[in-house]
Motif scaffolding. Sequence first.
Motif, PDB file in Angstrom:
ATOM      1  N   HIS A 123      35.469  53.052  33.421  1.00 13.09           N
ATOM      2  CA  HIS A 123      36.207  51.993  32.684  1.00 13.09           C
ATOM      3  C   HIS A 123      35.508  50.639  32.945  1.00 13.09           C
ATOM      4  O   HIS A 123      35.428  49.757  31.999  1.00 13.09           O
ATOM      5  CB  HIS A 123      37.565  51.879  32.717  1.00 13.09           C
ATOM      6  CG  HIS A 123      38.404  53.108  32.543  1.00 13.09           C
ATOM      7  ND1 HIS A 123      38.509  53.965  31.642  1.00 13.09           N
ATOM      8  CD2 HIS A 123      39.024  53.755  33.532  1.00 13.09           C
ATOM      9  CE1 HIS A 123      39.018  55.119  31.803  1.00 13.09           C
ATOM     10  NE2 HIS A 123      39.524  54.965  33.017  1.00 13.09           N
ATOM     11  N   TYR A 124      35.002  50.219  34.222  1.00  8.98           N
ATOM     12  CA  TYR A 124      34.547  48.887  34.444  1.00  8.98           C
ATOM     13  C   TYR A 124      33.262  48.675  33.515  1.00  8.98           C
ATOM     14  O   TYR A 124      32.448  49.430  33.241  1.00  8.98           O
ATOM     15  CB  TYR A 124      33.959  49.065  35.678  1.00  8.98           C
ATOM     16  CG  TYR A 124      33.245  47.388  36.241  1.00  8.98           C
ATOM     17  CD1 TYR A 124      33.879  46.373  36.141  1.00  8.98           C
ATOM     18  CD2 TYR A 124      31.793  47.623  36.320  1.00  8.98           C
ATOM     19  CE1 TYR A 124      33.236  45.347  36.569  1.00  8.98           C
ATOM     20  CE2 TYR A 124      30.991  46.591  36.750  1.00  8.98           C
ATOM     21  CZ  TYR A 124      31.864  45.187  36.677  1.00  8.98           C
ATOM     22  OH  TYR A 124      31.137  44.118  37.081  1.00  8.98           O
ATOM     23  N   GLY A 163      45.848  45.718  46.272  1.00 11.06           N
ATOM     24  CA  GLY A 163      45.802  46.533  47.531  1.00 11.06           C
ATOM     25  C   GLY A 163      45.293  47.637  47.392  1.00 11.06           C
ATOM     26  O   GLY A 163      45.219  48.558  46.214  1.00 11.06           O
ATOM     27  N   GLN A 164      44.778  48.444  48.553  1.00  8.60           N
ATOM     28  CA  GLN A 164      44.351  49.756  48.489  1.00  8.60           C
ATOM     29  C   GLN A 164      45.009  51.055  48.929  1.00  8.60           C
ATOM     30  O   GLN A 164      44.616  52.146  48.669  1.00  8.60           O
ATOM     31  CB  GLN A 164      43.269  49.725  49.586  1.00  8.60           C
ATOM     32  CG  GLN A 164      41.986  48.758  49.083  1.00  8.60           C
ATOM     33  CD  GLN A 164      41.015  48.532  50.142  1.00  8.60           C
ATOM     34  OE1 GLN A 164      40.532  49.679  50.841  1.00  8.60           O
ATOM     35  NE2 GLN A 164      40.325  47.510  50.220  1.00  8.60           N
ATOM     36  N   THR A 165      46.214  50.491  49.593  1.00  2.00           N
ATOM     37  CA  THR A 165      47.063  51.505  50.072  1.00  2.00           C
ATOM     38  C   THR A 165      48.483  51.493  49.151  1.00  2.00           C
ATOM     39  O   THR A 165      49.477  50.492  49.360  1.00  2.00           O
ATOM     40  CB  THR A 165      47.456  51.244  51.584  1.00  2.00           C
ATOM     41  OG1 THR A 165      46.244  51.467  52.400  1.00  2.00           O
ATOM     42  CG2 THR A 165      48.466  52.476  52.088  1.00  2.00           C
ATOM     43  N   TYR A 219      44.347  45.231  39.234  1.00  4.19           N
ATOM     44  CA  TYR A 219      44.305  46.747  39.052  1.00  4.19           C
ATOM     45  C   TYR A 219      45.653  47.111  38.714  1.00  4.19           C
ATOM     46  O   TYR A 219      46.691  46.729  39.787  1.00  4.19           O
ATOM     47  CB  TYR A 219      43.644  47.444  40.058  1.00  4.19           C
ATOM     48  CG  TYR A 219      42.288  47.173  40.350  1.00  4.19           C
ATOM     49  CD1 TYR A 219      41.216  47.909  39.596  1.00  4.19           C
ATOM     50  CD2 TYR A 219      41.622  46.068  40.968  1.00  4.19           C
ATOM     51  CE1 TYR A 219      39.823  47.782  39.597  1.00  4.19           C
ATOM     52  CE2 TYR A 219      40.254  46.071  41.202  1.00  4.19           C
ATOM     53  CZ  TYR A 219      39.445  46.752  40.629  1.00  4.19           C
ATOM     54  OH  TYR A 219      38.116  46.531  40.568  1.00  4.19           O
ATOM     55  N   VAL A 220      46.096  48.030  37.783  1.00  7.08           N
ATOM     56  CA  VAL A 220      47.427  48.212  37.537  1.00  7.08           C
ATOM     57  C   VAL A 220      47.591  49.803  38.023  1.00  7.08           C
ATOM     58  O   VAL A 220      47.860  50.822  37.278  1.00  7.08           O
ATOM     59  CB  VAL A 220      47.583  48.183  35.835  1.00  7.08           C
ATOM     60  CG1 VAL A 220      47.703  46.711  35.395  1.00  7.08           C
ATOM     61  CG2 VAL A 220      46.343  48.814  35.219  1.00  7.08           C
ATOM     62  N   GLY A 236      45.034  55.105  46.232  1.00 10.06           N
ATOM     63  CA  GLY A 236      44.485  53.867  45.884  1.00 10.06           C
ATOM     64  C   GLY A 236      42.977  53.911  45.708  1.00 10.06           C
ATOM     65  O   GLY A 236      42.501  53.360  44.752  1.00 10.06           O
ATOM     66  N   GLU A 237      42.443  54.866  46.411  1.00 13.70           N
ATOM     67  CA  GLU A 237      41.096  54.976  46.392  1.00 13.70           C
ATOM     68  C   GLU A 237      40.583  55.683  45.156  1.00 13.70           C
ATOM     69  O   GLU A 237      39.619  55.444  44.460  1.00 13.70           O
ATOM     70  CB  GLU A 237      40.401  55.944  47.740  1.00 13.70           C
ATOM     71  CG  GLU A 237      38.971  56.046  47.639  1.00 13.70           C
ATOM     72  CD  GLU A 237      37.956  54.928  47.563  1.00 13.70           C
ATOM     73  OE1 GLU A 237      36.711  55.052  47.287  1.00 13.70           O
ATOM     74  OE2 GLU A 237      38.480  53.807  48.225  1.00 13.70           O
ATOM     75  N   ALA A 238      41.584  56.630  44.829  1.00  9.18           N
ATOM     76  CA  ALA A 238      41.183  57.484  43.679  1.00  9.18           C
ATOM     77  C   ALA A 238      41.449  56.611  42.313  1.00  9.18           C
ATOM     78  O   ALA A 238      40.575  56.777  41.468  1.00  9.18           O
ATOM     79  CB  ALA A 238      42.220  58.648  43.240  1.00  9.18           C
ATOM     80  N   GLY A 239      42.202  55.629  42.372  1.00 13.80           N
ATOM     81  CA  GLY A 239      42.581  54.666  41.301  1.00 13.80           C
ATOM     82  C   GLY A 239      41.427  53.831  40.996  1.00 13.80           C
ATOM     83  O   GLY A 239      40.610  53.460  40.030  1.00 13.80           O
TER      84      GLY A 239
END
Length: 547
Positions: free
Chosen positions: A485-486, A463-465, A398-399, A474-477
Amino acid sequence: MLRFIAPVALFALAACTTEPRELEPQISLETMQEVTRTLSSDAFEGREPGTPGGERTVAYLIEQFQAAGLQPGNQGSWVQEVPLVEITSSNFAPLTVGDLALEHGSEWVGVSYPQVDRTEIADSEIVFVGYGVNAPERGWNDYEGLDMEGKTALILVNDPDYMEEGLEGPFNGRAMTYYGRWRYKFEEAARQGADAAIVIHEDFAASYGWTVVEGGWTGAQAYADTGDGGMNNTAMNGWVQLEAARKIFREAGMDMDEMILAARQPDFEAVPLGVTMSTGFDNAIRRFTSSNVIGMLPGNQRPTQYILHTAHWDHLGRCGAPEDEDQICNGAVDNATGTAALVALAQAHAEAGPTARTQVFLAVTAEESGLLGSEYYGANPVFPLDRTVAGVNIDALYVLGEAQDVTVIGGGKSELDSYLADVLALQGRTATPDAAPQAGRYYRSDHFSLAKRGVPMFYIKSGQTLTEGGAEAGEAGYQDYNTNHYHAASDEYSEDWDWAGVMQDLDLYFRLARALGDTGEWPNWNEGDEFRAIRDQSCASDANAGC
């Protein structure tokens, strides 16, 4: 060429038996960007196996592996050919149970693994086998005393204790084990001699809705062509929608909720429902070949011991609706990023010099069709699995920018955890456990094809944070990517991506591989893990002295 220089020098970890030495990873951001951009361009048509875009992908990866400094990994060849078969079923008869006639698609789905022109199930007795688990190491056997020949197994999804809030229980509580996965349930039903196997869908237990099942289990289905025509499987594997399952139990004069509660108990005994099932459908069969791409960097002390890096190169091809302007699913994040990571890591390892053990880089095909490329490799390993020490799988980087943590899928399963803890300490990051352990994500990517055969495998996600914005950002991304997009045409490369977090993750993968490559130890699965027994067996073999 742009380089990412790790801020902390790498030291050989405490687990290593070699002398400590400093090493600064030299991982190319430019390589990551260029390979990701190229693989996710329209020229590769979504990288679907068995298409010109898939063939172009294989040719490009061979070129990139060679340029990175790798050697061909399959006895002088860069590829392992993977024979595949595609079965497209049609003309479905209703699934009938007594006076019930369940509608295909909205109430049930079914597919044929055997390569036959016509699937016909006639008056097959339905047996409710609870969670369909046969786990002698956990003292659980839902098939005890049964003869399933000619019968249909009706099975609950997930594990018997998945409703627990914590991670304690005979099947690790909320954390799904392999026994909870539909793939295991179909395999075990076949081993028991069942004529058909049907899993009861429930949103939370499955971790996805019925629309996912209906969409994924209708239309063309691809399988690894094992040479036996798929005849060691049940005649039909399928799913039934929850309310349709209630109808089946009512037709049998039974209460489904009471049966589910009973199935969660260790003393549960399978229950013949006293009703039969019938259906049928036609199958059109297409055979084709795709390729796994394999490169290696031979070890300088123990070259017949292997550290494995895996990532899937394939995506969905053209998946948009006919009326859509953009019909190509480019799969930039999933998984052009992970495939590019193989190239960038190979380049960095080649420039750093060999480790004691051989480093293997495996880009597998047909993950999106059910882990087929990695499954074929697992069944036909180029490098013996009892000499494969451990590995890491890279699936969708994840970018989202720099992160303070990494997400660990399958933490607590193996002795690899200590290696990860040491490297994260060097990076100044922490490990965040899987937020949805009931989803069984450890069993849903390519590392699983090796893990179930005994090879300890890392599955680490971004990472999530985030450093900027914290856990909320992170959660929003994650939500934005997964929702918008998935597996969609919008999963495309962007020049505006923030690569800082991706480069952190590559630094992590590099450090783990160096540590495992130079240690003399053989990390194992933890006691009680479902994969421990097969690893112990391979370590005890004469061919694997020292494991």
